[in-house]
Design an enzyme around this catalytic site. Structure first.
Site, PDB file in Angstrom:
ATOM      1  N   LEU A  33      50.759  69.074  41.362  1.00 48.84           N
ATOM      2  CA  LEU A  33      50.138  69.084  40.044  1.00 48.84           C
ATOM      3  C   LEU A  33      49.661  67.678  39.692  1.00 48.84           C
ATOM      4  O   LEU A  33      50.281  66.685  40.075  1.00 48.84           O
ATOM      5  CB  LEU A  33      51.130  69.554  38.978  1.00 48.84           C
ATOM      6  CG  LEU A  33      51.769  70.934  39.156  1.00 48.84           C
ATOM      7  CD1 LEU A  33      52.693  71.227  37.976  1.00 48.84           C
ATOM      8  CD2 LEU A  33      50.729  72.017  39.307  1.00 48.84           C
ATOM      9  N   ASP A  34      48.571  67.598  38.927  1.00 51.46           N
ATOM     10  CA  ASP A  34      48.129  66.311  38.404  1.00 51.46           C
ATOM     11  C   ASP A  34      49.208  65.741  37.498  1.00 51.46           C
ATOM     12  O   ASP A  34      50.054  66.472  36.967  1.00 51.46           O
ATOM     13  CB  ASP A  34      46.832  66.477  37.598  1.00 51.46           C
ATOM     14  CG  ASP A  34      45.662  66.919  38.453  1.00 51.46           C
ATOM     15  OD1 ASP A  34      45.664  66.608  39.660  1.00 51.46           O
ATOM     16  OD2 ASP A  34      44.753  67.574  37.913  1.00 51.46           O
ATOM     17  N   ARG A  35      49.140  64.446  37.292  1.00 52.74           N
ATOM     18  CA  ARG A  35      50.147  63.779  36.458  1.00 52.74           C
ATOM     19  C   ARG A  35      50.272  64.414  35.076  1.00 52.74           C
ATOM     20  O   ARG A  35      51.385  64.627  34.570  1.00 52.74           O
ATOM     21  CB  ARG A  35      49.786  62.301  36.313  1.00 52.74           C
ATOM     22  CG  ARG A  35      50.765  61.518  35.458  1.00 52.74           C
ATOM     23  CD  ARG A  35      50.435  60.052  35.456  1.00 52.74           C
ATOM     24  NE  ARG A  35      51.504  59.291  34.812  1.00 52.74           N
ATOM     25  CZ  ARG A  35      51.740  58.004  35.000  1.00 52.74           C
ATOM     26  NH1 ARG A  35      50.991  57.319  35.824  1.00 52.74           N
ATOM     27  NH2 ARG A  35      52.714  57.393  34.374  1.00 52.74           N
ATOM     28  N   ARG A  59      39.936  72.607  36.257  1.00 48.45           N
ATOM     29  CA  ARG A  59      39.294  71.757  35.250  1.00 48.45           C
ATOM     30  C   ARG A  59      37.783  71.724  35.428  1.00 48.45           C
ATOM     31  O   ARG A  59      37.025  71.821  34.452  1.00 48.45           O
ATOM     32  CB  ARG A  59      39.888  70.341  35.329  1.00 48.45           C
ATOM     33  CG  ARG A  59      41.381  70.301  35.005  1.00 48.45           C
ATOM     34  CD  ARG A  59      42.035  69.014  35.467  1.00 48.45           C
ATOM     35  NE  ARG A  59      41.488  67.842  34.782  1.00 48.45           N
ATOM     36  CZ  ARG A  59      41.755  66.588  35.139  1.00 48.45           C
ATOM     37  NH1 ARG A  59      42.558  66.351  36.187  1.00 48.45           N
ATOM     38  NH2 ARG A  59      41.244  65.582  34.476  1.00 48.45           N
TER      39      ARG A  59
END
Length: 260
Positions: free
Chosen positions: A73-75, A185
């Site tokens: 996962l992204d930060r 996104r």
């Protein structure tokens, strides 16, 4: 079971913690908070989920185990992360992903009310810098030369915020059928419904550069509304075996509260 992680220099997230949702001999499922890195990016003391899990499972690692993150996962993305504790289980999960038997579902809060109830986006993704000038190295764009990327979207809820001047938002359930960088996104932004708080694919990518320079400011809050993109890993499932779910975290639930 909750584990607290050391303070980081983010006034918007001074204390991070992760929760172990499920654990077996060869895997663990973790509920990750926003702003916690999955892997360390620099040789410094910045907290990361990988480092904390290596400390937690030091005994297993000393006995030949490992910590392998299966779904990264992204930060800023919160939610469920599947972690293999052995090499054999890491290979097993890898095969499941190749056969599309590991199902992932996300919840996203987006700007606007889509005119559709369901939508499938099948659009290849490539790094923007390969084709045009880009000040953000990781930024992805839809491009025919890119890797295949497919996402299914379902509108869960449409609402208006009472405290804003007529701003409309929607809760979207996103099911990625591929695992490209920033896939959900980019695909949502391409539909004209970027994720709230997205500094790169939202209203203006310059906001991301400004955030890097100044940190979170009232100006950024006015334009982005949230200090992180409103994306949450809500469900992981292995077909016919296991299913794990995670409720919407407090910051996103609060954003939706008191809305029409």
């Amino acid at each position: 079971m909750v584990f607290e992680i050391a303070h980081i220099p983010y006034s918007i997230a001074p204390l991070l913690h992760f929760e172990i949702v499920d654990e077996a001999d060869d895997y663990v499922v973790v509920d990750k908070p926003p702003f916690l890195l999955i892997h360390p990016t620099k040789p410094n003391r910045t907290p990361s989920l990988w480092k904390q899990l290596r400390e937690l499972f030091a005994f297993e690692i000393a006995s030949g185990g490992q910590v392998s993150i299966v779904n990264r996962l992204d930060r800023e993305t919160s939610g469920l992360v599947l972690v293999a504790k052995t090499a054999a289980e890491a290979r097993h999960f890898g095969r499941l992903m190749q056969r599309h038997q590991l199902r992932k579902e996300y919840l996203a809060i987006v700007w606007g009310w889509p005119e559709w109830e369901t939508k499938i986006v099948d659009a290849r993704l490539h790094r923007q810098g390969r084709h045009q000038r880009s000040t953000i190295w990781l930024k992805q764009i839809i491009h025919p030369a890119g890797a295949p990327a497919r996402t299914e979207f379902f509108v869960e809820r449409r609402f208006e915020r009472l405290t804003s001047s007529g701003d409309r938002f929607s809760m979207i359930r996103a099911i990625p059928r591929t695992g490209r960088t920033h896939q959900i996104r980019v695909h949502l932004s391409s539909l004209g419904h970027p994720i709230v708080g997205d500094k790169i694919y939202g209203p203006d990518e310059q906001l991301y550069l400004r955030f890097i320079e100044t940190g979170w400011t009232p100006e950024l809050e006015q334009k982005l509304l949230l200090p992180r993109h409103a994306l949450h890993s809500a469900k992981l499932a292995i077909e016919g075996e296991h299913e794990w779910t995670s409720p919407l975290p407090p910051d996103l639930s609060e954003f939706c509260s008191g809305c029409l």
